[in-house]
Design an enzyme around this catalytic site. Structure first.
Site, short mmCIF file in Angstrom:
data_model
loop_
_atom_site.label_atom_id
_atom_site.label_comp_id
_atom_site.label_asym_id
_atom_site.label_seq_id
_atom_site.Cartn_x
_atom_site.Cartn_y
_atom_site.Cartn_z
N SER A 188 -6.68 -41.96 -3.19
CA SER A 188 -6.50 -41.35 -4.51
C SER A 188 -5.53 -40.17 -4.44
O SER A 188 -5.49 -39.45 -3.44
CB SER A 188 -7.87 -40.85 -4.99
OG SER A 188 -7.73 -39.97 -6.08
N TYR A 209 -1.65 -40.62 -10.13
CA TYR A 209 -1.83 -40.17 -11.51
C TYR A 209 -0.52 -39.57 -11.97
O TYR A 209 0.12 -38.85 -11.20
CB TYR A 209 -2.89 -39.06 -11.60
CG TYR A 209 -4.31 -39.55 -11.54
CD1 TYR A 209 -4.77 -40.48 -12.45
CD2 TYR A 209 -5.18 -39.07 -10.58
CE1 TYR A 209 -6.08 -40.93 -12.40
CE2 TYR A 209 -6.49 -39.51 -10.53
CZ TYR A 209 -6.92 -40.44 -11.44
OH TYR A 209 -8.22 -40.88 -11.39
N THR A 220 -2.48 -45.40 -12.07
CA THR A 220 -3.61 -45.41 -13.00
C THR A 220 -3.14 -45.07 -14.40
O THR A 220 -2.46 -44.07 -14.61
CB THR A 220 -4.68 -44.39 -12.54
OG1 THR A 220 -5.13 -44.78 -11.25
CG2 THR A 220 -5.86 -44.36 -13.49
N LYS A 238 -3.29 -50.01 -12.88
CA LYS A 238 -4.76 -49.98 -12.93
C LYS A 238 -5.24 -49.39 -14.25
O LYS A 238 -4.70 -48.38 -14.71
CB LYS A 238 -5.26 -49.13 -11.75
CG LYS A 238 -6.75 -48.86 -11.72
CD LYS A 238 -7.13 -48.18 -10.43
CE LYS A 238 -8.60 -47.87 -10.35
NZ LYS A 238 -9.00 -46.74 -11.21
N HIS A 296 -12.16 -47.87 -15.37
CA HIS A 296 -12.36 -46.68 -14.54
C HIS A 296 -13.86 -46.51 -14.19
O HIS A 296 -14.40 -45.40 -14.25
CB HIS A 296 -11.83 -45.44 -15.27
CG HIS A 296 -11.23 -44.41 -14.35
ND1 HIS A 296 -9.88 -44.26 -14.19
CD2 HIS A 296 -11.79 -43.49 -13.54
CE1 HIS A 296 -9.65 -43.29 -13.32
NE2 HIS A 296 -10.79 -42.81 -12.91
C1 GLV Z 1 -11.29 -39.57 -11.48
O1 GLV Z 1 -10.67 -40.53 -11.15
C2 GLV Z 1 -12.61 -39.63 -12.00
O2 GLV Z 1 -12.98 -40.69 -12.54
O3 GLV Z 1 -13.32 -38.64 -11.89
#
Ligand code: GLV
Length: 387
Positions: free
Chosen positions: A107, A130, A156, A252, A276
């Site tokens: 991540s 991100y 994402t 994603k 998510h």
């Molecule tokens: C970050 O990706 C979250 O979902 O906290």
């Protein structure tokens, strides 16, 4: 040592060993958690066709995701703050994935940095991005992923703003945890976690702190996200990132057939059907329910992957039989990591693999790369007749 027979066993140990605020961070969805719950419970609505007297010898769970060989089509999903679940958590998870032969996705919001994970592994991992307001920072982050030989970029799209998870607000979630009377009482019962955390220097967001302008610490993920995640993210920006990254690009957070078509038009190599983990738009469809219409729209143009709710090898099999070419687990391996570090992640992968392999055999199939809906009993109207 307890006998561990399923991912749920790992979750129970994880719950005992990891500070409450990080357990809750992992084990929450946004608002009422409807989508979080349905991600898993909708898998259970699909049943399997038991077939008999089929030769089961010589089974294979090997496959490919974005052209890369995988021991089984189950990647480790990007999970923010993994290094708070267990000391050096990203390194531990990446090593377990490498040994098992499945992709590890780091991540952007990891504790161990891209460079830390690259130094600790010998095979390329994937990097999740991100989009943030600071374009120079993003360009440098992409360059760092290239320098580390990351073999796919997972962009994402569903987190321009952070969904509200009630427990995180109530717990005062922060990285590293703030020492309030409540957290001190809870941490006192998590001596193993604390002892290991004291052995590492990695207790901040390693990709950000010291790399993004003026950022020397981030205690509050939601504040950081609020200020830094780019709310202007649109398909034009996605197109620009496509141009900056030559390798496989995985988009994603796709949950709608129209968005899937946009992703295919832009030249994504794969999409991840995802909400998510139910952490963003509560009330959205579960991933497995959204999958059929997305496959119908773009299944012949782009590789379709899925995450959300996968806690069993049976879930993996169902997703693949529906037509997904790859799956991701997040919580399922975080449970293992929090329970037992690298060994726990390996255990999670072994459990999923064994369940996938046995279920496939009992459905009369021998190769995961070659599954279809014939082995499933899908309730009528499963993907919904919504107006
Ligand atoms: C970050 O990706 C979250 O979902 O906290």
């Amino acid at each position: 040592m307890p006998i561990i027979t399923c991912i749920e066993d790992l979750r129970r140990i994880y719950e005992r060993r990891v500070p409450r605020m990080f357990y809750d961070y992992c084990e929450s969805g946004s608002w009422t958690e409807q989508t979080f719950r349905e991600n898993s419970s909708d898998f259970d609505l699909i049943r399997l066709r038991q077939r008999v007297a089929v030769n089961m010898e010589g089974r294979s769970s090997a496959s490919q995701m974005v052209g890369q060989d995988v021991a089984m089509p189950v990647a480790l999903a990007p999970v923010g703050s993994t290094g708070m679940q267990h000391a050096d958590g990203e390194i531990k998870a990446a090593r377990a994935a490498e040994k098992f032969g499945v992709p590890y996705t780091l991540s952007s919001m990891s504790i161990c940095s891209i460079e830390d994970v690259a130094a600790a592994t010998s095979r390329p991992f994937w990097f999740q991005l991100y989009v943030m307001r600071d374009e120079d920072f993003i360009a440098r982050l992409i360059q760092r992923a290239k320098d580390a030989q990351c073999s796919a970029l997972v962009l994402t799209l569903d987190l321009q703003i952070l969904g509200q998870r009630h427990k995180d607000l109530k717990n005062g979630l922060s990285v590293p945890p703030k020492l309030t009377p409540g957290t001190i009482v809870n941490l006192a019962t998590k001596w193993r976690w604390g002892f290991e955390m004291l052995q590492t220097q990695r207790r901040q967001f390693g990709n950000i702190v010291g790399h993004a302008k003026d950022v020397t610490s981030i205690n509050d993920l939601s504040l950081w996200a609020h200020n830094q995640f780019d709310p202007r993210l649109d398909w034009e920006k996605v197109r620009k990132i496509r141009e900056q990254w030559d390798g496989p690009l995985i988009l994603k957070g796709i949950l709608d057939a129209e968005d899937a078509k946009m992703a295919a038009d832009i030249g994504a190599d794969a999409i991840v059907v995802s909400n998510h983990g139910g952490r963003q738009l509560d009330g959205a469809l579960s991933s497995i329910r959204a999958l059929p219409s997305i496959l119908e729209a773009v299944g012949d143009r782009v590789e379709v992957h899925i995450d959300g709710g996968i806690r069993k090898g049976q879930d993996v099999l169902k997703a693949l039989a529906m037509g997904a070419k790859g799956t991701y687990v997040g919580r399922a391996y975080i449970y293992g990591l929090g329970a037992m570090g690298e060994k726990g992640v390996t255990t999670a992968l072994e459990l999923l693999h064994r369940e996938l392999d046995m279920t496939m055999a009992l459905c009369g199939r021998r190769n995961v790369a070659n599954l279809d809906r014939e082995i499933l009993l899908v309730p009528k109207g499963f993907d919904g007749e919504w107006e």
